[in-house]
Write a protein that holds these residues in place. Structure first.
Motif, PDB file in Angstrom:
ATOM      1  N   PHE A  38       0.832  -1.197   0.000  1.00 46.71           N
ATOM      2  CA  PHE A  38       0.000   0.000   0.000  1.00 46.71           C
ATOM      3  C   PHE A  38       0.869   1.249   0.000  1.00 46.71           C
ATOM      4  O   PHE A  38       1.956   1.268   0.577  1.00 46.71           O
ATOM      5  CB  PHE A  38      -0.893   0.044   1.242  1.00 46.71           C
ATOM      6  CG  PHE A  38      -1.954  -1.022   1.272  1.00 46.71           C
ATOM      7  CD1 PHE A  38      -1.672  -2.276   1.779  1.00 46.71           C
ATOM      8  CD2 PHE A  38      -3.227  -0.762   0.790  1.00 46.71           C
ATOM      9  CE1 PHE A  38      -2.654  -3.260   1.808  1.00 46.71           C
ATOM     10  CE2 PHE A  38      -4.211  -1.739   0.817  1.00 46.71           C
ATOM     11  CZ  PHE A  38      -3.922  -2.981   1.332  1.00 46.71           C
ATOM     12  N   GLN A  48       0.547   5.273   1.189  1.00 45.65           N
ATOM     13  CA  GLN A  48      -0.290   6.172   1.979  1.00 45.65           C
ATOM     14  C   GLN A  48       0.330   7.557   2.049  1.00 45.65           C
ATOM     15  O   GLN A  48       1.511   7.712   2.362  1.00 45.65           O
ATOM     16  CB  GLN A  48      -0.503   5.649   3.396  1.00 45.65           C
ATOM     17  CG  GLN A  48      -1.562   6.453   4.162  1.00 45.65           C
ATOM     18  CD  GLN A  48      -1.704   6.043   5.601  1.00 45.65           C
ATOM     19  OE1 GLN A  48      -0.750   5.632   6.250  1.00 45.65           O
ATOM     20  NE2 GLN A  48      -2.935   6.139   6.117  1.00 45.65           N
ATOM     21  N   GLY A 100      -2.929  11.820   5.991  1.00 46.73           N
ATOM     22  CA  GLY A 100      -4.358  12.071   6.137  1.00 46.73           C
ATOM     23  C   GLY A 100      -5.248  11.310   5.181  1.00 46.73           C
ATOM     24  O   GLY A 100      -6.471  11.502   5.188  1.00 46.73           O
ATOM     25  N   LYS A 101      -4.648  10.438   4.365  1.00 45.33           N
ATOM     26  CA  LYS A 101      -5.411   9.693   3.378  1.00 45.33           C
ATOM     27  C   LYS A 101      -5.480   8.213   3.731  1.00 45.33           C
ATOM     28  O   LYS A 101      -4.691   7.718   4.543  1.00 45.33           O
ATOM     29  CB  LYS A 101      -4.774   9.842   1.987  1.00 45.33           C
ATOM     30  CG  LYS A 101      -4.687  11.282   1.499  1.00 45.33           C
ATOM     31  CD  LYS A 101      -6.051  11.883   1.280  1.00 45.33           C
ATOM     32  CE  LYS A 101      -5.956  13.264   0.662  1.00 45.33           C
ATOM     33  NZ  LYS A 101      -7.303  13.871   0.458  1.00 45.33           N
ATOM     34  N   SER A 102      -6.407   7.506   3.111  1.00 49.59           N
ATOM     35  CA  SER A 102      -6.501   6.066   3.331  1.00 49.59           C
ATOM     36  C   SER A 102      -5.424   5.350   2.531  1.00 49.59           C
ATOM     37  O   SER A 102      -4.910   5.889   1.536  1.00 49.59           O
ATOM     38  CB  SER A 102      -7.889   5.562   2.949  1.00 49.59           C
ATOM     39  OG  SER A 102      -8.155   5.835   1.605  1.00 49.59           O
ATOM     40  N   PRO A 103      -5.060   4.153   2.952  1.00 49.76           N
ATOM     41  CA  PRO A 103      -4.071   3.380   2.190  1.00 49.76           C
ATOM     42  C   PRO A 103      -4.583   3.090   0.783  1.00 49.76           C
ATOM     43  O   PRO A 103      -5.762   2.776   0.597  1.00 49.76           O
ATOM     44  CB  PRO A 103      -3.943   2.089   3.007  1.00 49.76           C
ATOM     45  CG  PRO A 103      -4.461   2.405   4.356  1.00 49.76           C
ATOM     46  CD  PRO A 103      -5.517   3.431   4.159  1.00 49.76           C
ATOM     47  N   TYR A 114       3.533   0.596   2.966  1.00 50.71           N
ATOM     48  CA  TYR A 114       3.340  -0.468   3.942  1.00 50.71           C
ATOM     49  C   TYR A 114       3.142  -1.805   3.242  1.00 50.71           C
ATOM     50  O   TYR A 114       2.404  -1.895   2.243  1.00 50.71           O
ATOM     51  CB  TYR A 114       2.090  -0.199   4.790  1.00 50.71           C
ATOM     52  CG  TYR A 114       2.175   1.005   5.682  1.00 50.71           C
ATOM     53  CD1 TYR A 114       1.719   2.247   5.250  1.00 50.71           C
ATOM     54  CD2 TYR A 114       2.705   0.905   6.967  1.00 50.71           C
ATOM     55  CE1 TYR A 114       1.797   3.365   6.069  1.00 50.71           C
ATOM     56  CE2 TYR A 114       2.784   2.020   7.796  1.00 50.71           C
ATOM     57  CZ  TYR A 114       2.326   3.238   7.341  1.00 50.71           C
ATOM     58  OH  TYR A 114       2.397   4.350   8.168  1.00 50.71           O
ATOM     59  N   LEU A 118      -6.939   7.536  13.666  1.00 50.08           N
ATOM     60  CA  LEU A 118      -7.749   7.543  12.446  1.00 50.08           C
ATOM     61  C   LEU A 118      -8.170   6.093  12.222  1.00 50.08           C
ATOM     62  O   LEU A 118      -7.309   5.207  12.158  1.00 50.08           O
ATOM     63  CB  LEU A 118      -6.899   8.075  11.298  1.00 50.08           C
ATOM     64  CG  LEU A 118      -7.541   8.426   9.974  1.00 50.08           C
ATOM     65  CD1 LEU A 118      -8.655   9.449  10.157  1.00 50.08           C
ATOM     66  CD2 LEU A 118      -6.486   8.969   9.022  1.00 50.08           C
ATOM     67  N   PHE A 123     -10.025   3.211   9.974  1.00 53.88           N
ATOM     68  CA  PHE A 123     -10.429   2.872   8.613  1.00 53.88           C
ATOM     69  C   PHE A 123     -11.184   1.547   8.617  1.00 53.88           C
ATOM     70  O   PHE A 123     -10.757   0.600   9.295  1.00 53.88           O
ATOM     71  CB  PHE A 123      -9.199   2.674   7.707  1.00 53.88           C
ATOM     72  CG  PHE A 123      -8.314   3.867   7.548  1.00 53.88           C
ATOM     73  CD1 PHE A 123      -7.142   3.988   8.293  1.00 53.88           C
ATOM     74  CD2 PHE A 123      -8.617   4.861   6.635  1.00 53.88           C
ATOM     75  CE1 PHE A 123      -6.300   5.081   8.140  1.00 53.88           C
ATOM     76  CE2 PHE A 123      -7.777   5.958   6.469  1.00 53.88           C
ATOM     77  CZ  PHE A 123      -6.625   6.072   7.232  1.00 53.88           C
ATOM     78  N   TRP A 177     -11.308   0.435   0.741  1.00 56.36           N
ATOM     79  CA  TRP A 177     -10.929   1.136   1.957  1.00 56.36           C
ATOM     80  C   TRP A 177     -11.746   2.406   2.115  1.00 56.36           C
ATOM     81  O   TRP A 177     -11.957   3.125   1.148  1.00 56.36           O
ATOM     82  CB  TRP A 177      -9.435   1.489   1.933  1.00 56.36           C
ATOM     83  CG  TRP A 177      -8.593   0.263   2.024  1.00 56.36           C
ATOM     84  CD1 TRP A 177      -8.306  -0.604   1.016  1.00 56.36           C
ATOM     85  CD2 TRP A 177      -7.961  -0.254   3.190  1.00 56.36           C
ATOM     86  NE1 TRP A 177      -7.540  -1.643   1.491  1.00 56.36           N
ATOM     87  CE2 TRP A 177      -7.297  -1.451   2.815  1.00 56.36           C
ATOM     88  CE3 TRP A 177      -7.883   0.171   4.515  1.00 56.36           C
ATOM     89  CZ2 TRP A 177      -6.582  -2.223   3.736  1.00 56.36           C
ATOM     90  CZ3 TRP A 177      -7.157  -0.594   5.430  1.00 56.36           C
ATOM     91  CH2 TRP A 177      -6.518  -1.773   5.034  1.00 56.36           C
ATOM     92  N   GLY A 178     -12.202   2.662   3.355  1.00 57.06           N
ATOM     93  CA  GLY A 178     -12.895   3.901   3.627  1.00 57.06           C
ATOM     94  C   GLY A 178     -11.926   5.065   3.705  1.00 57.06           C
ATOM     95  O   GLY A 178     -10.701   4.879   3.724  1.00 57.06           O
ATOM     96  N   GLN A 179     -12.480   6.264   3.778  1.00 55.00           N
ATOM     97  CA  GLN A 179     -11.667   7.474   3.848  1.00 55.00           C
ATOM     98  C   GLN A 179     -11.060   7.680   5.232  1.00 55.00           C
ATOM     99  O   GLN A 179     -10.112   8.446   5.384  1.00 55.00           O
ATOM    100  CB  GLN A 179     -12.509   8.690   3.471  1.00 55.00           C
ATOM    101  CG  GLN A 179     -12.986   8.671   2.025  1.00 55.00           C
ATOM    102  CD  GLN A 179     -13.834   9.870   1.688  1.00 55.00           C
ATOM    103  OE1 GLN A 179     -14.520  10.438   2.541  1.00 55.00           O
ATOM    104  NE2 GLN A 179     -13.821  10.268   0.435  1.00 55.00           N
TER     105      GLN A 179
END
Lengths: 107, 114
Positions: free
Chosen positions: A36, A38, A41-44, A87, B94, B96, B104-106
Motif C-alpha cells: 500500500f 499512503q 491524512g489519506k486512506s491506504p 506499507y 484515524l 479505517f 478502503w474507507g476514507q
C-alpha cells in the motif's frame, strides 16, 4: 502471530532512481502479500496484491515480487508523486499484520 | 466497484465505549467472499490491524487489544460495526474500515478525551 519487518526506513532517493523496499514475514505466507501507498491524512491505496499482481490503475513503474517470507516492492523510476509512506501487509490468514512502513523522500 | 464508508462519533470519553459503523455500497456485504474489518492509525504512527469478520461470520481480533474489541455484521443494513470498550488516550486514532484488501474507507478520526 505473524510479525512483519520492513526496510529501509526512511529511504531517500533522486527522481528517476530505481527504489526497492523489502518486507520479511516471520512465517511462510506463500504469496499473500499486499503493498500500500499512503499519503498524510489519506486512506491506504492498494498497489500490489498476491505479491506481484498490479492493482488496476496503478502505474506500471510499480512492481512486486517474492514468496514465502521475503518480498520486495520496486519503483522502477521514482516520480515526485511517489513521495509517501509504503506499507506491506500479510493476509495469509484472517489475522493480518502490517509492516512498520517505509517513508520515501526525495534527495 | 464496491465502496465502504465509516461513520460514528469523533469524540469519546475515557473509559467509555467507541462505536463505529461501516456502510457497504455498490455491492452486497453477504453476496461475496469478502473479509470485512477495521484498521487504525494513531497520529504520526503506522497502520494497525484491529480485526475482521469473515464471510462465514467468524470474527478475528488483534491480541494486543486484550478482549476489548467486538466486530459484528448486519446484513439487513449492509453494514458492519466496531466496538472498543474501556478506551484511553492511546486509542485516539484515524480508524479505517476495509473490504478485503481492495476497498478502503476514507477514515474517521476518533479522539479520546474528557
Amino acid at each position: 502471530d505473524i510479525q512483519m519487518t520492513q526496510s529501509p526506513s526512511p529511504l531517500s532517493a533522486f527522481i528517476g532512481d530505481r527504489v526497492t523496499i523489502t518486507c520479511r514475514a516471520s512465517e511462510n505466507i506463500d504469496i499473500w502479500m499486499a503493498w500500500f501507498q499512503q499519503k498524510p491524512g489519506k486512506s491506504p491505496k492498494l498497489l500490489i496484491y498476491k505479491a506481484s499482481t498490479l492493482e488496476s490503475g496503478v502505474p506500471s513503474r510499480f512492481s512486486g515480487s517474492g514468496s514465502g517470507t521475503e518480498f520486495t516492492l520496486t519503483i522502477s523510476s521514482l516520480q515526485p508523486e511517489d513521495v509517501a509512506t509504503y506499507y506491506c501487509l500479510q493476509y495469509d490468514s484472517f489475522s493480518w499484520a502490517f509492516g512498520p512502513g517505509t517513508k520515501v523522500e526525495l534527495k | 466497484q464496491l465502496q465502504v464508508q465509516e461513520s460514528g462519533p469523533g469524540l469519546v470519553q475515557p473509559s467509555e465505549t467507541l462505536s463505529l459503523t461501516c456502510t457497504v455500497s455498490r455491492g452486497s456485504i453477504s453476496g461475496n467472499s469478502y473479509y470485512w474489518g477495521w484498521v487504525r492509525q494513531p497520529p504520526g504512527k503506522g497502520l494497525e490491524w484491529i480485526g475482521g469478520i469473515s464471510y462465514g461470520g467468524k470474527a478475528y481480533y488483534n491480541s494486543s487489544l486484550s478482549g476489548r474489541v467486538t466486530i459484528s455484521i448486519d446484513t439487513s443494513k449492509n453494514q458492519f460495526s466496531l466496538r472498543l470498550t474501556s478506551v484511553t488516550a492511546a486509542d485516539t486514532a484515524l480508524y479505517f474500515c476495509f473490504g478485503s484488501v481492495f476497498a478502503w474507507g476514507q477514515g474517521t478520526l476518533v479522539t479520546v478525551s474528557s
